[in-house]
Scaffold this motif. Structure first.
Motif, PDB file in Angstrom:
ATOM      1  N   VAL A  65     -21.302  28.499 -19.189  1.00 56.11           N
ATOM      2  CA  VAL A  65     -20.317  28.075 -20.178  1.00 56.11           C
ATOM      3  C   VAL A  65     -19.181  29.093 -20.178  1.00 56.11           C
ATOM      4  N   LEU A  66     -17.983  28.647 -19.906  1.00 54.46           N
ATOM      5  CA  LEU A  66     -16.808  29.509 -20.002  1.00 54.46           C
ATOM      6  C   LEU A  66     -16.519  29.678 -21.490  1.00 54.46           C
ATOM      7  N   ALA A  67     -16.624  30.920 -21.986  1.00 59.11           N
ATOM      8  CA  ALA A  67     -16.539  31.147 -23.431  1.00 59.11           C
ATOM      9  C   ALA A  67     -15.689  32.366 -23.755  1.00 59.11           C
ATOM     10  N   ALA A  68     -15.108  32.323 -24.943  1.00 56.86           N
ATOM     11  CA  ALA A  68     -14.291  33.421 -25.462  1.00 56.86           C
ATOM     12  C   ALA A  68     -14.898  33.916 -26.770  1.00 56.86           C
ATOM     13  N   PRO A  69     -14.574  35.149 -27.166  1.00 57.36           N
ATOM     14  CA  PRO A  69     -15.112  35.689 -28.416  1.00 57.36           C
ATOM     15  C   PRO A  69     -14.781  34.844 -29.636  1.00 57.36           C
ATOM     16  N   THR A  70     -13.664  34.123 -29.587  1.00 55.41           N
ATOM     17  CA  THR A  70     -13.240  33.308 -30.730  1.00 55.41           C
ATOM     18  C   THR A  70     -13.880  31.925 -30.740  1.00 55.41           C
ATOM     19  N   ASP A  71     -14.635  31.579 -29.707  1.00 60.04           N
ATOM     20  CA  ASP A  71     -15.284  30.273 -29.672  1.00 60.04           C
ATOM     21  C   ASP A  71     -16.393  30.206 -30.721  1.00 60.04           C
ATOM     22  N   ASP A  72     -16.727  28.995 -31.092  1.00 58.86           N
ATOM     23  CA  ASP A  72     -17.792  28.767 -32.066  1.00 58.86           C
ATOM     24  C   ASP A  72     -19.146  28.945 -31.372  1.00 58.86           C
ATOM     25  N   PRO A  73     -19.949  29.907 -31.820  1.00 57.41           N
ATOM     26  CA  PRO A  73     -21.259  30.113 -31.188  1.00 57.41           C
ATOM     27  C   PRO A  73     -22.136  28.859 -31.195  1.00 57.41           C
ATOM     28  N   ASP A  74     -22.024  28.026 -32.225  1.00 56.81           N
ATOM     29  CA  ASP A  74     -22.840  26.807 -32.280  1.00 56.81           C
ATOM     30  C   ASP A  74     -22.443  25.810 -31.192  1.00 56.81           C
ATOM     31  N   THR A  75     -21.165  25.782 -30.828  1.00 52.41           N
ATOM     32  CA  THR A  75     -20.715  24.905 -29.739  1.00 52.41           C
ATOM     33  C   THR A  75     -21.302  25.383 -28.417  1.00 52.41           C
ATOM     34  N   VAL A  76     -21.276  26.686 -28.196  1.00 53.08           N
ATOM     35  CA  VAL A  76     -21.856  27.245 -26.964  1.00 53.08           C
ATOM     36  C   VAL A  76     -23.364  27.004 -26.960  1.00 53.08           C
ATOM     37  N   ARG A  77     -24.016  27.223 -28.101  1.00 55.31           N
ATOM     38  CA  ARG A  77     -25.460  26.987 -28.208  1.00 55.31           C
ATOM     39  C   ARG A  77     -25.789  25.533 -27.845  1.00 55.31           C
ATOM     40  N   SER A  78     -24.989  24.581 -28.328  1.00 54.91           N
ATOM     41  CA  SER A  78     -25.283  23.169 -28.061  1.00 54.91           C
ATOM     42  C   SER A  78     -25.202  22.858 -26.564  1.00 54.91           C
ATOM     43  N   LEU A  79     -24.289  23.509 -25.855  1.00 47.00           N
ATOM     44  CA  LEU A  79     -24.212  23.297 -24.399  1.00 47.00           C
ATOM     45  C   LEU A  79     -25.446  23.871 -23.701  1.00 47.00           C
ATOM     46  N   LEU A  80     -25.922  25.007 -24.167  1.00 49.54           N
ATOM     47  CA  LEU A  80     -27.118  25.619 -23.567  1.00 49.54           C
ATOM     48  C   LEU A  80     -28.387  24.848 -23.934  1.00 49.54           C
ATOM     49  N   GLN A  81     -28.435  24.267 -25.119  1.00 52.29           N
ATOM     50  CA  GLN A  81     -29.621  23.535 -25.592  1.00 52.29           C
ATOM     51  C   GLN A  81     -29.853  22.235 -24.850  1.00 52.29           C
ATOM     52  N   LYS A  82     -28.806  21.657 -24.308  1.00 54.92           N
ATOM     53  CA  LYS A  82     -28.929  20.349 -23.670  1.00 54.92           C
ATOM     54  C   LYS A  82     -29.834  20.376 -22.448  1.00 54.92           C
ATOM     55  N   ARG A  83     -30.158  21.559 -21.977  1.00 54.83           N
ATOM     56  CA  ARG A  83     -30.997  21.703 -20.776  1.00 54.83           C
ATOM     57  C   ARG A  83     -30.369  20.982 -19.590  1.00 54.83           C
ATOM     58  N   GLY A  84     -29.075  20.830 -19.639  1.00 60.44           N
ATOM     59  CA  GLY A  84     -28.338  20.238 -18.534  1.00 60.44           C
ATOM     60  C   GLY A  84     -27.983  21.318 -17.526  1.00 60.44           C
ATOM     61  N   PRO A  85     -26.756  21.305 -17.063  1.00 60.22           N
ATOM     62  CA  PRO A  85     -26.405  22.258 -16.019  1.00 60.22           C
ATOM     63  C   PRO A  85     -26.175  23.682 -16.525  1.00 60.22           C
ATOM     64  N   PHE A  86     -25.961  23.882 -17.831  1.00 58.83           N
ATOM     65  CA  PHE A  86     -25.581  25.207 -18.326  1.00 58.83           C
ATOM     66  C   PHE A  86     -26.793  26.111 -18.528  1.00 58.83           C
ATOM     67  N   VAL A  87     -26.752  27.251 -17.849  1.00 62.70           N
ATOM     68  CA  VAL A  87     -27.861  28.205 -17.902  1.00 62.70           C
ATOM     69  C   VAL A  87     -27.403  29.596 -18.356  1.00 62.70           C
ATOM     70  N   GLY A  88     -26.222  29.681 -18.892  1.00 61.67           N
ATOM     71  CA  GLY A  88     -25.737  30.969 -19.354  1.00 61.67           C
ATOM     72  C   GLY A  88     -24.272  30.906 -19.739  1.00 61.67           C
ATOM     73  N   ILE A  89     -23.678  32.087 -19.838  1.00 57.38           N
ATOM     74  CA  ILE A  89     -22.313  32.218 -20.358  1.00 57.38           C
ATOM     75  C   ILE A  89     -21.456  33.039 -19.411  1.00 57.38           C
ATOM     76  N   LYS A  90     -20.182  32.638 -19.284  1.00 57.40           N
ATOM     77  CA  LYS A  90     -19.195  33.389 -18.513  1.00 57.40           C
ATOM     78  C   LYS A  90     -18.057  33.785 -19.442  1.00 57.40           C
ATOM     79  N   PRO A  91     -18.119  35.000 -19.996  1.00 59.67           N
ATOM     80  CA  PRO A  91     -16.963  35.512 -20.741  1.00 59.67           C
ATOM     81  C   PRO A  91     -15.981  36.141 -19.752  1.00 59.67           C
ATOM     82  N   TYR A  92     -14.786  36.438 -20.209  1.00 59.38           N
ATOM     83  CA  TYR A  92     -13.806  37.073 -19.312  1.00 59.38           C
ATOM     84  C   TYR A  92     -12.852  37.923 -20.137  1.00 59.38           C
ATOM     85  N   HIS A  93     -12.424  39.017 -19.574  1.00 64.43           N
ATOM     86  CA  HIS A  93     -11.600  39.974 -20.316  1.00 64.43           C
ATOM     87  C   HIS A  93     -10.280  39.389 -20.801  1.00 64.43           C
TER      88      HIS A  93
END
Length: 171
Positions: A65-93
């Motif tokens: 999941v391409l994510a930023a510090p300002t993103d909603d953690p629950d939105t990121v959690r929902s992508l990880l919970q789906k057990r679909g293709p997302f297996v982690g997080i990609k933050p970037y400076h």
């Protein structure tokens, strides 16, 4: 020259892999959206999931999941919970509030909520660490140790050998 709005979809990825590995029918990978300051992460992540669904190989490709510090953690959690293709997080400076972002601490662009989610899901976090000394920077070492000990199930990938462009830094 790559056009500014170019999209690198599943089909173009497989075509490129065919040139490198002509005998392979399907090449899987771990993908994430291109990090950019103005990117629409809310659109990129679902697009990436749809592209990975086109993977018909014996093992399916995965994504971060391409994510930023300002993103909603629950939105990121929902992508990880789906057990679909997302297996982690990609933050970037580039998403860090600190300017210049190249001097950001790890926590500036990968806050603790991301580490906690990766730990919860046994997820992967791919970090492109910054600061002038990269992996030799004492603050980066301190952050990685602290967060790694606190969230041991978060599997960290330090991109480009933790930016260790010299033997001294790598060591």
């Amino acid at each position: 020259i790559i056009p500014r709005n170019a999209r690198f979809d599943w089909r173009s990825y497989q075509a490129a892999m065919k040139r490198w590995l002509p005998k392979k029918r399907n090449v899987q990978g771990l993908f994430f959206g291109f990090p950019g300051a103005g990117n629409d992460r809310a659109a990129i992540n679902p697009w990436l999931a749809k592209e990975i669904e086109k993977d018909s190989g014996p093992t399916r490709s995965r994504a971060l999941v391409l994510a930023a510090p300002t993103d909603d953690p629950d939105t990121v959690r929902s992508l990880l919970q789906k057990r679909g293709p997302f297996v982690g997080i990609k933050p970037y400076h580039l998403y860090a509030p600190r300017k210049p972002t190249t001097q950001s601490k790890i926590e500036d662009f990968a806050p603790e909520w991301m580490w906690k989610l990766c730990d919860e899901f046994n997820g992967i976090m791919t970090l492109h660490i910054v600061r002038d000394a990269a992996i030799a920077d004492p603050q980066n070492i301190k952050s990685l140790r602290r967060l790694g000990e606190k969230y041991p199930k978060c599997r960290v990938v330090l991109a480009h050998v933790a930016r260790s462009f010299t033997y001294r830094n790598a060591r």
